[in-house]
Design an enzyme around this catalytic site. Structure first.
Site, short mmCIF file in Angstrom:
data_model
loop_
_atom_site.label_atom_id
_atom_site.label_comp_id
_atom_site.label_asym_id
_atom_site.label_seq_id
_atom_site.Cartn_x
_atom_site.Cartn_y
_atom_site.Cartn_z
N LYS A 72 2.30 5.36 -0.18
CA LYS A 72 1.84 6.13 0.98
C LYS A 72 0.94 5.31 1.89
O LYS A 72 1.13 5.27 3.11
CB LYS A 72 1.14 7.40 0.50
CG LYS A 72 0.55 8.27 1.59
CD LYS A 72 0.31 9.68 1.10
CE LYS A 72 -0.44 9.69 -0.21
NZ LYS A 72 -1.78 9.07 -0.16
N THR A 74 0.68 2.05 1.94
CA THR A 74 1.50 0.95 2.45
C THR A 74 2.33 1.40 3.64
O THR A 74 2.45 0.68 4.64
CB THR A 74 2.43 0.43 1.32
OG1 THR A 74 1.65 0.09 0.19
CG2 THR A 74 3.22 -0.78 1.77
N ARG A 95 -8.80 6.20 4.29
CA ARG A 95 -9.98 6.34 3.44
C ARG A 95 -10.36 4.98 2.85
O ARG A 95 -9.53 4.07 2.78
CB ARG A 95 -9.70 7.30 2.28
CG ARG A 95 -9.48 8.74 2.70
CD ARG A 95 -9.05 9.60 1.52
NE ARG A 95 -7.76 9.17 1.01
CZ ARG A 95 -7.27 9.53 -0.17
NH1 ARG A 95 -7.97 10.30 -0.97
NH2 ARG A 95 -6.08 9.12 -0.57
N LYS A 106 -5.07 1.99 -10.83
CA LYS A 106 -4.34 1.60 -9.63
C LYS A 106 -4.53 0.15 -9.21
O LYS A 106 -3.68 -0.43 -8.56
CB LYS A 106 -4.75 2.50 -8.46
CG LYS A 106 -4.26 3.93 -8.58
CD LYS A 106 -4.77 4.78 -7.43
CE LYS A 106 -4.16 4.33 -6.12
NZ LYS A 106 -4.57 5.21 -4.99
N ALA A 274 -8.18 13.59 -3.53
CA ALA A 274 -7.42 14.78 -3.13
C ALA A 274 -7.11 15.70 -4.30
O ALA A 274 -6.77 16.86 -4.09
CB ALA A 274 -6.14 14.38 -2.43
N PHE A 302 -2.58 11.83 -2.24
CA PHE A 302 -1.56 12.34 -3.16
C PHE A 302 -0.44 13.06 -2.42
O PHE A 302 -0.09 12.68 -1.31
CB PHE A 302 -2.20 13.20 -4.25
CG PHE A 302 -3.12 12.41 -5.15
CD1 PHE A 302 -2.68 11.27 -5.80
CD2 PHE A 302 -4.44 12.79 -5.33
CE1 PHE A 302 -3.52 10.53 -6.62
CE2 PHE A 302 -5.29 12.06 -6.15
CZ PHE A 302 -4.83 10.94 -6.79
N PHE A 383 13.17 -0.18 -2.30
CA PHE A 383 13.10 -1.15 -3.40
C PHE A 383 14.46 -1.86 -3.49
O PHE A 383 15.49 -1.27 -3.17
CB PHE A 383 12.80 -0.45 -4.73
CG PHE A 383 11.35 -0.13 -4.96
CD1 PHE A 383 10.58 -0.85 -5.85
CD2 PHE A 383 10.74 0.92 -4.26
CE1 PHE A 383 9.25 -0.56 -6.06
CE2 PHE A 383 9.41 1.22 -4.46
CZ PHE A 383 8.66 0.48 -5.36
N TRP A 411 7.12 -3.08 3.12
CA TRP A 411 6.50 -3.81 2.01
C TRP A 411 6.96 -5.27 2.04
O TRP A 411 6.16 -6.19 1.87
CB TRP A 411 6.85 -3.16 0.67
CG TRP A 411 6.13 -3.78 -0.49
CD1 TRP A 411 4.90 -3.45 -1.00
CD2 TRP A 411 6.60 -4.87 -1.30
NE1 TRP A 411 4.58 -4.27 -2.05
CE2 TRP A 411 5.60 -5.15 -2.26
CE3 TRP A 411 7.77 -5.65 -1.30
CZ2 TRP A 411 5.74 -6.16 -3.20
CZ3 TRP A 411 7.91 -6.65 -2.23
CH2 TRP A 411 6.89 -6.91 -3.17
#
Length: 562
Positions: A72, A74, A95, A106, A274, A302, A383, A411
């Site tokens: 998200k 990214t 944030r 993470k 969140a 999230f 991906f 990405w």
């Protein structure tokens, strides 16, 4: 393949003063630099922007999170770069990462691949000290509570009814429940206490909802820290703590300006979780960004059932902000996980599991369009393992909902890989063809009782059949309603991994029960927290925390931060 931190460290950053001037027209005198590559915007400058028109606000959210990852942040960064590439003046608004997840599960939380905000190491670690200031303000109030009791307890605070906790920006399960003030009369009166993580604190929530230093001080004064023996609420104002708390936060309230890997501007400010708080960056940062750019891309934590719902029902309700469109992020791998595939087999084609897992994204799309009243597109974070058959199945299923579904490769390719998403966003908010949505709306009306509000969220957004609460919790909700807090929005604290309170219930479960385990009043933030299921407001570290991989090499360079 280079790691995120390798890519970030190989990038040539521009001085933040140049980014500010060239991209946003902000002169040096309005910046307070923290080194060469990050700076705070002065509040006087922020206030000077109030008469400018607003740009378009794009909310990025996601399907229910999985171990496969959705990307998200990214996508938020990649979309910002892509909009700039196609000629739009765009600004990313995010944030700040918490050290808990950074050192926990993470690792880094500043985007990934070729779609990151930088300087990555600074952003993920101490940054400009905002979270330290929030922790200090919170813990100053905690210290003043115990000090007041020690010196005679003029307010008659009941030590059994103190609800204010201390905080630390770290995952530390050993601090969830503690006993403080041991060691004899000189150390105060022993009582039960505990720690939350900084990002779950009411001070963090207040910080992110405040619109000025004056508003911040007022909200801090309204904090209810507990009750007297006569069960009268006691506020931070009565303890005369709110002034000093505001002093600790006066510099932190200034928004932080950094850049993306493509030298485009980004504002990072605040960071409530969140799943246990309201999951959005600060109102000041978002409002400022809208005055500085044609497009502002922000995110809600999230999935769209948690972060986006709170963005709508708390942040937008309190601030007057209104998103123009929503980008819902998903991956084929995550959808297969929601369809029942083991995390170790997600790179193998599985059309049956994908078909089942798409139910998760379908519910999120329906919620965004039907219950938030907003147009949306779906961005599939690509991906290399995604197969043509899987992409075709996803396209076929989502065509039924008349929602654009676009594969994004930011990405691997940076902004170039998200240009199709950027064009779709522009078409959605500027084009002639509008999605058939009802127009922005809240999930519930402010006038509804607290119990009806959480029932509306549970049944409309989560697909639950009913909401339950023990007699004790139901009585607490009743008392809050009677005490005049019934007009507050509710902030649901629950697992992020499922629409239900069972983190292992994948896909789009329906007919489940949402049980309210605990109720917390956040009078300064002006919402009521409903804790559901086993969610913790002080997480623990996993068996192998990310901290084990983070290090400093012989040249003084940070490594292992993903």
């Amino acid at each position: 393949m280079a790691s995120d931190i390798d890519i970030a460290q190989a990038t040539t950053l521009q001085r933040i003063t140049k980014v500010a001037l060239d991209k946003l027209g902000i002169a040096d005198e309005h910046l307070e630099p923290y080194g060469h590559y990050k700076a705070k915007l002065s509040l006087d400058y922020v206030d000077s922007l109030k008469d400018r028109p607003n740009g378009k606000l794009i909310l990025v959210t996601a399907i229910s999170p999985t171990p496969a990852g959705e990307g998200k942040t990214t996508t938020t960064v990649g979309l910002g770069d892509a909009l700039n590439r196609i000629g739009k003046k765009a600004l990313v608004c995010l944030r700040e990462p918490s050290l808990g997840p950074v050192f926990g599960m993470k690792g880094g939380a500043a985007g990934g691949g070729h779609a990151q905000v930088v300087p990555m190491e600074d952003i993920n670690l101490h940054f400009t000290g905002d979270f330290s200031a929030i922790a200090l303000a919170n813990n100053l109030l905690a210290a003043m509570i115990d000090n007041h009791i020690h010196h005679g307890n003029e307010l008659d605070i009941d030590v059994r009814r103190i609800t204010w906790k201390r905080v630390v920006d770290m995952n530390d399960r050993a601090l969830r429940d503690i006993t403080c003030s041991l060691g004899g009369p000189g150390n105060g009166y022993p009582r039960e206490d505990g720690f939350d993580i900084v990002v779950a604190s009411e001070v963090m929530a207040i910080f992110c909802l405040a619109t000025s230093l004056k508003d911040l001080k007022e909200r801090l004064g309204n904090i209810v820290i507990g009750h007297t023996r006569a069960q009268k609420p006691v506020t931070a104002r009565e303890l005369k703590a709110h002034g000093a708390m505001t002093v600790l936060l006066k510099d932190a309230l200034k928004p932080n300006l950094v850049q993306t890997l493509e030298n485009n501007p980004a504002i990072l400010h605040g960071g409530p979780f969140a799943n246990i708080a309201h999951g959005c960056n600060s109102v000041i940062a978002t409002q400022t960004s809208l005055k500085l750019a044609d497009y502002v891309i922000t995110e809600a934590g999230f999935g769209a059932d948690l972060g986006a719902e709170k963005f709508i029902d708390i942040k937008c309700r309190k601030s007057g902000l209104r998103p123009d469109a929503v980008v819902l992020v998903a991956t084929i791998r995550a959808l297969k996980f929601h369809g029942g595939v083991d995390a170790r087999a997600l790179n193998t084609e599985n059309l049956d599991a994908l078909g089942k897992g798409i139910a998760n994204i379908e519910r999120h799309v329906a919620n965004i369009r039907d219950h938030y009243g907003l147009p949306c597109i779906v961005a599939i974070n690509n991906f290399t393992f995604d197969t043509p058959a899987e992409l075709a199945l996803r396209q076929e299923r989502m065509a039924e909902h008349a929602v654009p579904v676009i594969v994004a490769r930011h990405w691997a390719e940076g902004g170039k890989g998200a240009e199709d998403v950027a064009r779709a966003v522009v078409a959605l908010v500027e084009g002639d063809k509008k999605q058939a949505v009802s127009g922005f709306k809240f999930v519930y009306e402010e006038s509804l009782p607290l119990m009806d509000k959480i029932t509306a969220i549970a049944t409309k957004i989560y697909g639950a059949a009913k909401v339950t609460a023990s007699a004790k919790v139901a009585e607490q909700i009743k008392k809050l309603q009677e005490a005049g807090y019934g007009h507050y929005p509710v902030c649901v604290a629950k697992t992020q991994y499922s629409f239900s309170t069972n983190p292992n219930s994948r896909g789009a479960p329906s007919g489940h029960t949402l049980d309210i385990r605990e109720v917390r009043l956040a009078a300064g933030a002006e919402f009521v927290v409903m804790v559901c299921g086993d969610v913790m407001t002080m997480p623990g570290l996993p068996k192998v925390p990310s901290a084990e991989k983070i290090d400093l090499d012989d040249q003084g360079k940070v490594v292992g931060l993903f």
